[in-house]
Design an enzyme around this catalytic site. Structure first.
Site, PDB file in Angstrom:
ATOM      1  N   LYS A  39      20.087 -11.165   5.984  1.00 24.58           N
ATOM      2  CA  LYS A  39      19.086 -11.684   5.052  1.00 24.58           C
ATOM      3  C   LYS A  39      19.721 -12.677   4.049  1.00 24.58           C
ATOM      4  O   LYS A  39      20.942 -12.826   4.024  1.00 24.58           O
ATOM      5  CB  LYS A  39      18.412 -10.516   4.329  1.00 24.58           C
ATOM      6  CG  LYS A  39      17.603  -9.610   5.276  1.00 24.58           C
ATOM      7  CD  LYS A  39      16.498 -10.371   5.984  1.00 24.58           C
ATOM      8  CE  LYS A  39      15.496  -9.502   6.700  1.00 24.58           C
ATOM      9  NZ  LYS A  39      16.013  -8.821   7.888  1.00 24.58           N
TER      10      LYS A  39
HETATM   11  C1  LIG Z   1       9.909  -9.124   7.978  1.00 27.09           C
HETATM   12  C2  LIG Z   1      10.747  -7.903   7.756  1.00 27.09           C
HETATM   13  N1  LIG Z   1      10.188  -6.835   7.167  1.00 27.09           N
HETATM   14  C3  LIG Z   1      10.886  -5.707   6.930  1.00 27.09           C
HETATM   15  C4  LIG Z   1      12.220  -5.601   7.298  1.00 27.09           C
HETATM   16  C5  LIG Z   1      12.940  -4.314   7.070  1.00 27.09           C
HETATM   17  O1  LIG Z   1      14.038  -4.466   6.225  1.00 27.09           O
HETATM   18  P1  LIG Z   1      15.287  -3.457   6.309  1.00 27.09           P
HETATM   19  O2  LIG Z   1      16.014  -3.728   7.587  1.00 27.09           O
HETATM   20  O3  LIG Z   1      16.094  -3.800   5.092  1.00 27.09           O
HETATM   21  O4  LIG Z   1      14.730  -2.070   6.250  1.00 27.09           O
HETATM   22  C6  LIG Z   1      12.849  -6.681   7.913  1.00 27.09           C
HETATM   23  C7  LIG Z   1      14.279  -6.604   8.292  1.00 27.09           C
HETATM   24  O5  LIG Z   1      14.669  -6.677   9.402  1.00 27.09           O
HETATM   25  C8  LIG Z   1      12.095  -7.864   8.166  1.00 27.09           C
HETATM   26  O6  LIG Z   1      12.658  -8.906   8.778  1.00 27.09           O
END
Ligand SMILES: Cc1ncc(COP(=O)(O)O)c(C=O)c1O
Length: 380
Positions: A185
């Site tokens: 990210k």
């Molecule tokens: C659009 C989106 N929403 C939610 C998430 C979930 O984030 P995390 O992996 O930090 O739980 C991600 C991450 O991959 C994402 O790309």
């Protein structure tokens, strides 16, 4: 993520200052719920220009907490796009709500307000917009729609920390906004997430939800000189540690430079691929500053999977974002969703390809990817 050799599609960038920041916490009294959490939350709130930021253990936890803070429960419908990571829709299921899939705009692949409008029913309670690839959605239109129909507007801005629309930063374009700090990210905490908002009630609910639903945290109990506490709702341990917060704080300093770098590299791709028939770029909305978490192109004429394999053979780690959520087996089985529900997103999912993009990528790396794509179409 990172391939053992060759070019990954995304990767973190860690420097000595990041390492020193984490080590400093390891030598301190507070490994979790300490001063770095407060500092990180304030830095995020300042960065996006909102009143409150509540740090949690992942982007998924941020979505879950935001959906809970919005008061979503059984029987409530939440409208969201299928071209996202499953976590966006799963968060609604965690609270017993029902995700309702609205289609995306064919040029930007962002949630289409007209499709959202079509999906509103008397049970609709909220919309979750997703800033796909790092581009802010059309929040003006979504907000208008939400206000007119008494819906809450949430943003999954996992891709768009550092992006903005008409000078307004992602993080203050919806009532509740969630970010992820996963390593690919815009900035990373290893794992982590945050919810931003302006409402003091939302912030209170988020803080309680991340700490088992307990109304006072240990700092408040210490201040009162009392050991008693009450769990007033069902919550979770979604706390972020101070180690993660220290890494995030150190990373955040570098974000403006990284966004500029990503925008620069995206320009290099756009120029390099402009003449390649078979590759189509996504559209840029006017007046947005795109965060370019991903550089996504459409590979037309049914060539996407063969190009993906070819790039893999060249040690170039492309990726596909995303298989539509409503077509995952779990969703088909539990919600009865099927192909044809969101035709624009379904067609796009057959064509999208995310090319390598991260701040330490070089112009030479981009040329290597562009040359490999050109060679594929030349030699087919
Ligand atoms: C659009 C989106 N929403 C939610 C998430 C979930 O984030 P995390 O992996 O930090 O739980 C991600 C991450 O991959 C994402 O790309």
């Amino acid at each position: 993520m990172a391939a053992s050799n060759g070019l990954p599609y995304g990767r973190q960038q860690i420097d000595e200052a990041d390492i020193a920041a984490v080590v400093e916490v390891l030598r301190s009294d507070w490994l979790t719920t300490g001063p770095k959490i407060t500092e990180f939350e304030q830095a995020i709130a300042d960065f996006v220009g909102c009143q409150h930021a509540v740090a949690v253990s992942s982007g998924t936890a941020a979505l879950h907490a935001a959906v809970a803070a919005a008061g979503i429960g059984p029987g409530d419908e939440v409208i969201l796009p299928p071209l996202t990571f499953a976590a966006t829709a799963n968060a609604v299921l965690y609270q017993g709500g029902t995700p309702v899939f609205a289609d995306v705009d064919p040029t930007t692949l962002l949630l289409d307000p007209a499709s959202v409008e079509d999906k509103i029913t008397s049970r609709s309670k909220a919309i979750i917009a997703v800033d796909y690839a790092g581009q802010p959605c059309d929040y003006n239109r979504l907000q208008e729609l939400a206000e007119g129909r008494q819906l809450q507007l949430l943003a999954d801005a996992s891709h768009s920390l550092g992006a903005s629309d008409q000078g307004h930063a992602c993080g203050r374009l919806a009532e509740l906004t969630t970010f992820s700090f996963h390593p690919v990210k815009p900035v990373t905490c290893g794992e982590g997430g945050v919810v931003t908002c302006d409402s003091v009630d939302h912030a209170k609910r988020l803080r309680r939800f991340r700490n088992h639903g307990i109304s006072q945290d240990h700092h408040q109990r210490q201040q009162r000189g009392s050991h008693g506490y009450d769990m007033v709702e069902l919550g979770y341990n979604y706390r972020m540690s101070d180690l993660q917060a220290a890494l995030g704080l150190s990373q955040l300093n570098k974000l403006p430079g990284w966004i500029a770098r990503r925008q620069n590299l995206a320009d290099c791709y756009a120029q390099g691929l402009a003449e390649v028939s078979g590759i189509e770029p996504l559209a840029l909305r006017s007046e947005v500053s795109h965060g370019f978490h991903l550089y996504v192109v459409r590979v037309v004429n049914g060539q996407r999977d063969r190009l993906f394999e070819w790039l893999q053979q060249q040690q170039i780690g492309a990726n596909v974002h995303y298989p539509p959520v409503h077509l995952h087996s779990y969703y088909r089985q539990t919600l009865g969703t099927q192909a044809g529900l969101c035709p624009v997103a379904e067609a796009a999912a057959q064509e999208v390809l995310s090319l390598p993009l991260f701040p330490s990528l070089t112009a030479t790396d981009i040329q290597r990817v562009v040359d490999a794509i050109k060679k594929y179409f030349r030699e087919g």
